[in-house]
Design a protein around this motif. Structure first.
Motif, PDB file in Angstrom:
ATOM      1  N   UNK A 136     -11.802  19.604 -68.800  1.00  0.00           N
ATOM      2  CA  UNK A 136     -12.280  19.965 -67.470  1.00  0.00           C
ATOM      3  C   UNK A 136     -11.678  21.293 -67.016  1.00  0.00           C
ATOM      4  N   UNK A 137     -12.338  21.914 -66.037  1.00  0.00           N
ATOM      5  CA  UNK A 137     -11.770  23.053 -65.305  1.00  0.00           C
ATOM      6  C   UNK A 137     -11.994  22.769 -63.826  1.00  0.00           C
ATOM      7  N   UNK A 138     -11.273  23.475 -62.938  1.00  0.00           N
ATOM      8  CA  UNK A 138     -11.215  23.007 -61.553  1.00  0.00           C
ATOM      9  C   UNK A 138     -11.197  24.136 -60.526  1.00  0.00           C
ATOM     10  N   UNK A 139     -11.863  23.874 -59.382  1.00  0.00           N
ATOM     11  CA  UNK A 139     -11.771  24.742 -58.207  1.00  0.00           C
ATOM     12  C   UNK A 139     -11.761  23.861 -56.949  1.00  0.00           C
ATOM     13  N   UNK A 140     -11.129  24.376 -55.881  1.00  0.00           N
ATOM     14  CA  UNK A 140     -11.067  23.643 -54.611  1.00  0.00           C
ATOM     15  C   UNK A 140     -11.831  24.414 -53.543  1.00  0.00           C
ATOM     16  N   UNK A 141     -12.575  23.680 -52.689  1.00  0.00           N
ATOM     17  CA  UNK A 141     -13.256  24.284 -51.549  1.00  0.00           C
ATOM     18  C   UNK A 141     -12.787  23.602 -50.267  1.00  0.00           C
ATOM     19  N   UNK A 142     -12.417  24.418 -49.275  1.00  0.00           N
ATOM     20  CA  UNK A 142     -11.954  23.912 -47.985  1.00  0.00           C
ATOM     21  C   UNK A 142     -13.174  23.604 -47.109  1.00  0.00           C
ATOM     22  N   UNK A 161     -22.868  29.937 -48.438  1.00  0.00           N
ATOM     23  CA  UNK A 161     -23.672  29.996 -49.656  1.00  0.00           C
ATOM     24  C   UNK A 161     -22.981  30.815 -50.749  1.00  0.00           C
ATOM     25  N   UNK A 162     -22.503  32.024 -50.383  1.00  0.00           N
ATOM     26  CA  UNK A 162     -21.888  32.921 -51.387  1.00  0.00           C
ATOM     27  C   UNK A 162     -20.596  32.324 -51.937  1.00  0.00           C
ATOM     28  N   UNK A 163     -19.807  31.715 -51.061  1.00  0.00           N
ATOM     29  CA  UNK A 163     -18.543  31.094 -51.463  1.00  0.00           C
ATOM     30  C   UNK A 163     -18.793  30.017 -52.526  1.00  0.00           C
ATOM     31  N   UNK A 220     -19.853  29.948 -60.307  1.00  0.00           N
ATOM     32  CA  UNK A 220     -19.868  30.984 -61.350  1.00  0.00           C
ATOM     33  C   UNK A 220     -18.529  31.024 -62.082  1.00  0.00           C
ATOM     34  N   UNK A 221     -17.423  30.860 -61.336  1.00  0.00           N
ATOM     35  CA  UNK A 221     -16.096  30.841 -61.960  1.00  0.00           C
ATOM     36  C   UNK A 221     -15.972  29.685 -62.956  1.00  0.00           C
ATOM     37  N   UNK A 222     -16.479  28.520 -62.567  1.00  0.00           N
ATOM     38  CA  UNK A 222     -16.408  27.353 -63.448  1.00  0.00           C
ATOM     39  C   UNK A 222     -17.238  27.577 -64.716  1.00  0.00           C
ATOM     40  N   UNK A 223     -18.404  28.210 -64.553  1.00  0.00           N
ATOM     41  CA  UNK A 223     -19.245  28.488 -65.723  1.00  0.00           C
ATOM     42  C   UNK A 223     -18.565  29.456 -66.679  1.00  0.00           C
ATOM     43  N   UNK A 269     -26.905  21.433 -54.932  1.00  0.00           N
ATOM     44  CA  UNK A 269     -28.167  22.180 -54.860  1.00  0.00           C
ATOM     45  C   UNK A 269     -28.015  23.632 -55.300  1.00  0.00           C
ATOM     46  N   UNK A 270     -26.802  24.181 -55.186  1.00  0.00           N
ATOM     47  CA  UNK A 270     -26.566  25.585 -55.543  1.00  0.00           C
ATOM     48  C   UNK A 270     -26.267  25.766 -57.038  1.00  0.00           C
ATOM     49  N   UNK A 271     -26.092  24.662 -57.755  1.00  0.00           N
ATOM     50  CA  UNK A 271     -25.696  24.757 -59.159  1.00  0.00           C
ATOM     51  C   UNK A 271     -26.912  24.989 -60.059  1.00  0.00           C
ATOM     52  N   UNK A 272     -26.761  25.915 -61.022  1.00  0.00           N
ATOM     53  CA  UNK A 272     -27.844  26.129 -61.983  1.00  0.00           C
ATOM     54  C   UNK A 272     -27.568  25.434 -63.317  1.00  0.00           C
ATOM     55  N   UNK A 273     -26.517  24.598 -63.351  1.00  0.00           N
ATOM     56  CA  UNK A 273     -26.283  23.698 -64.488  1.00  0.00           C
ATOM     57  C   UNK A 273     -26.339  22.274 -63.932  1.00  0.00           C
ATOM     58  N   UNK A 274     -26.528  21.253 -64.780  1.00  0.00           N
ATOM     59  CA  UNK A 274     -26.584  19.880 -64.257  1.00  0.00           C
ATOM     60  C   UNK A 274     -25.381  19.566 -63.374  1.00  0.00           C
TER      61      UNK A 274
END
Length: 706
Positions: free
Chosen positions: A121-127, A134-136, A142-145, A171-176
């Motif tokens: 796995x790889x990881x990011x956090x959103x507050x 949308x951009x955030x 994109x970073x995860x990809x 909804x913003x993801x272009x991967x599953x």
């Protein structure tokens, strides 16, 4: 006229078996077996399609005759065991003040699935203390990809209450992408994230499998729906599989139990499926198989499946020795070693045979035993021992050449300095002990009453071990019809089963109604007949967990349409058999779709004698729908029953007991369970609200007594 055919396909570790069932007659048209295609580019799905084509060709089945295809799959569990998983990008979310705690619970890092096999796995956090931009979100994805994520998991603290943020990121993801709220409604951020991450890891492979199977079926010109078996014993559509493949873990054993319960009516029992290499054990209590949360490599999950436990011994298990005595049987089998069973050889093939020791696989101990004769090797197995003792009946799938079996066991006995009978009995004793080491703790854990236990045998090796084990425990047993393909029959005949869970500290009638409607809707969408649906609820107080489940027959199920319904006398005979008595069983009253029986029993304890009234509800096809050890029964108009239930609950509360008794309502169409509500006033209101919807003039209530 076209036949009405349902096809069930079970994917096993060694073989993929398919059966075709005539729905009008409830009989098997034919069955085929092909090797499971683990090494194919499309994996086991290639074997599924091969089995289907072979079955249709062999038994002249036309495309238009097939009304439904359902199958089990080892895809999920194999992918996990082999570490064949996609890299998962996890987006953890929560408010800033809880950031460190949320990160700790959602950043599951690399998850060990099997020895030296990991889900990466790889990881990011959103507050989420402010509106997500949308951009955030797009930058985070994109970073995860860039780190190699092939699928995204979104998990927010309390996301089950309000999934809007999880849905926004998905909804913003272009991967599953998938999220915690899609799999479960319970709290527990860490376990929810871990479950959805494991699910995501096998998502791409599951999607490919589903598409391959569906397209292959459609390319054959078959328009019938394609369903898939779940680990809880129900079936669901392929769309669900492409988003929740983890629900199919243990679908093979679940299929076998479903097949056994289709024709064998059992209240309390132990289902023992004896394959070639391993034996699956599952407890049946109150007419239903026991279900619990799945643990994957010591990782608890939110997914519930049949509580199936595995013994490393079965019909094809190889004998091991010390040179002087038999030390073990298994875990390696003749199938793994690539050896034929000696009992299926011709007697002359074994003439002059000698005992040799060998290692079935590289790295295995060299204490496994085989017979070498005429330059060939033959395995000595449990099946050989059972045939040598003459305990496998004529016509059984495991019945072999008795003479060959006796020759093989005599050769072994000669080296051990014992008799053929003693050598064979020792092999079965060792094997039975390994299975009983699983059975006995389960019987104790689930508090089964020993005098009511029935052993139910399934699998090709059922007659090899199950009767022997039953005799050891001095209990009765039954062998399922068509035991060798019982899992395929179970897949073909399984019911739609949907379940939803929610964290609730004190469930109200409205909570039950809301979840009941949700799960009923899902069951109908999967193809269940409205009149066949039963709804059950359960409240696990120590976990503040409300669980509501719905079951229903597919419109093409065995047990609908032209399948035989049992009449009153047949139902009475069956009730006597299930109660374990020959007299005193009373039919309570007539009700559409159900047969309801009670039996007054006395139990002597020291100088006191207590009476109890067990109650049994069978559906019109003879399936056990409800079994209560001691209950009061009320029937009448909806208003009369609601009033009487309220009186009982009021008296119950006045006697100083806080918790309400379990109450079940039958309205002639469906069976509703209110055992999840603990406050008497809540139960009373829920029962009255439900009975207001009843179309029947005569309804019934079953109230469990202490």
């Amino acid at each position: 006229m076209h036949r009405r055919i349902r096809v069930g396909i079970d994917v096993g570790g060694t073989f993929t078996k398919a059966v075709a069932i005539d729905m009008a007659k409830g009989s098997i048209i034919g069955k085929v077996t092909v090797p499971t295609t683990h090494s194919s580019g499309e994996g086991v799905s290639t074997g599924i399609v091969q089995a289907l084509k072979t079955l249709m060709h062999k038994h002249s089945i036309q495309n238009a005759e097939i009304e439904l295809i359902s199958h089990s799959t080892t895809q999920a569990v194999n992918a996990l065991l082999e570490g064949d998983t996609a890299k998962v990008g996890i987006v953890g979310m929560g408010v800033g003040l809880e950031k460190s705690n949320v990160i700790k619970r959602t950043n599951v890092r690399d998850v060990e699935l099997a020895p030296n096999k990991y889900l990466h796995t790889c990881y990011r956090f959103l507050d989420t203390s402010r509106y997500l931009e949308d951009r955030q979100v797009r930058d985070t994805l994109a970073d995860l990809k860039k780190e190699g994520a092939e699928v995204v998991v979104v998990s927010e603290a309390y996301g089950v209450d309000d999934p809007s943020n999880e849905l926004f990121v998905m909804q913003k993801s272009d991967v599953p992408a998938t999220a915690g709220h899609e799999l479960t409604g319970i709290y527990g951020l860490e376990i929810r994230t871990l479950t959805v991450a494991i699910n995501a890891g096998i998502l791409p492979k599951a999607t490919r499998t589903a598409r391959f199977v569906e397209s292959a079926v459609r390319n054959e010109g078959i328009t019938a729906p394609v369903l898939i078996m779940k680990g809880d014993g129900g079936v669901t559509n392929m769309g669900t599989f492409t988003s929740k493949p983890i629900i199919t873990v243990l679908s093979g054993p679940a299929a076998s139990v479903a097949g056994a319960l289709l024709h064998l009516r059992v209240i309390d029992g132990v289902f023992i499926e004896v394959g070639g290499t391993s034996t699956n054990v599952c407890v049946i209590k109150a007419g239903r198989p026991e279900v619990r949360y799945v643990t994957i490599m010591q990782h608890p999950t939110c997914i519930r499946s049949l509580d199936v436990r595995v013994a490393g011994v079965a019909g094809g298990s190889l004998v091991r020795w010390s040179g002087r005595k038999i030390t073990d049987v298994g875990p390696r089998s003749a199938h793994i070693a690539g050896l034929p069973y000696s009992c299926f050889a011709q007697p002359e093939d074994l003439e002059g045979g000698q005992i040799i020791t060998f290692s079935p696989k590289e790295g295995d101990p060299i204490d496994y035993v085989a017979i070498e004769a005429g330059g060939k090797r033959f395995a000595i197995t449990n099946t050989c021992a059972a045939n040598a003792l003459g305990i496998v009946p004529e016509g059984d799938y495991a019945r072999a050449n008795q003479e060959s079996a006796k020759i093989a066991l005599s050769i072994l006995a000669g080296r051990l300095g014992t008799t053929m009978e003693q050598a064979a009995a020792t092999i079965l004793d060792v094997s039975a002990k390994k299975v009983l080491e699983i059975v006995e703790p389960m019987v104790k854990e689930y508090k089964l009453k020993k005098e009511r236990i029935v052993f139910v045998g399934g699998g090709g090796g059922a007659s090899v071990l199950v009767p022997y084990i039953a005799r050891k425990m001095q209990l009765s047993h039954k062998i399922a019809e068509h035991a060798e393909v019982i899992s395929s029959i179970g897949v073909a005949a399984a019911m739609i089963h949907e379940e939803v869970e929610k964290t609730v500290s004190d469930p109200r009638p409205e909570d039950i109604s809301e979840l009941a409607e949700q799960v009923k809707k899902a069951t109908l969408e999967r193809g269940a007949l409205p009149e066949s649906i039963t709804i059950q609820s359960e409240f696990v107080s120590e976990r503040s967990l409300l669980r509501v489940a719905a079951m229903g027959n597919v419109s093409l199920d065995i047990g609908t349409a032209n399948a035989p319904e049992i009449n009153d006398s047949e139902a009475h005979v069956l009730a006597c058999e299930l109660f374990g008595v020959s007299e005193g069983v009373q039919r309570i009253f007539d009700m559409k779709n159900y047969h309801i029986f009670a039996c007054e029993m006395s139990k002597k304890k020291l100088f006191l004698k207590s009476k109890r009234q067990p109650v049994l509800v069978l559906d019109k096809y003879g399936r056990v729908r409800l079994s209560v050890d001691n209950a009061a029964i009320i029937n009448g108009s909806p208003d009369e029953v609601a009033d009487r239930v309220q009186e009982i609950l009021h008296d119950h509360k006045d006697s100083g007991r806080d918790l309400a008794p379990q109450v079940h309502i039958l309205d002639g169409v469906k069976l509703m369970d209110f055992s999840s509500l603990t406050a008497p006033e809540h139960v009373s209101k829920a029962v009255r609200d439900e009975l207001k919807k009843a179309a029947a003039r005569d309804v019934a209530a079953i109230v469990k007594l202490g």
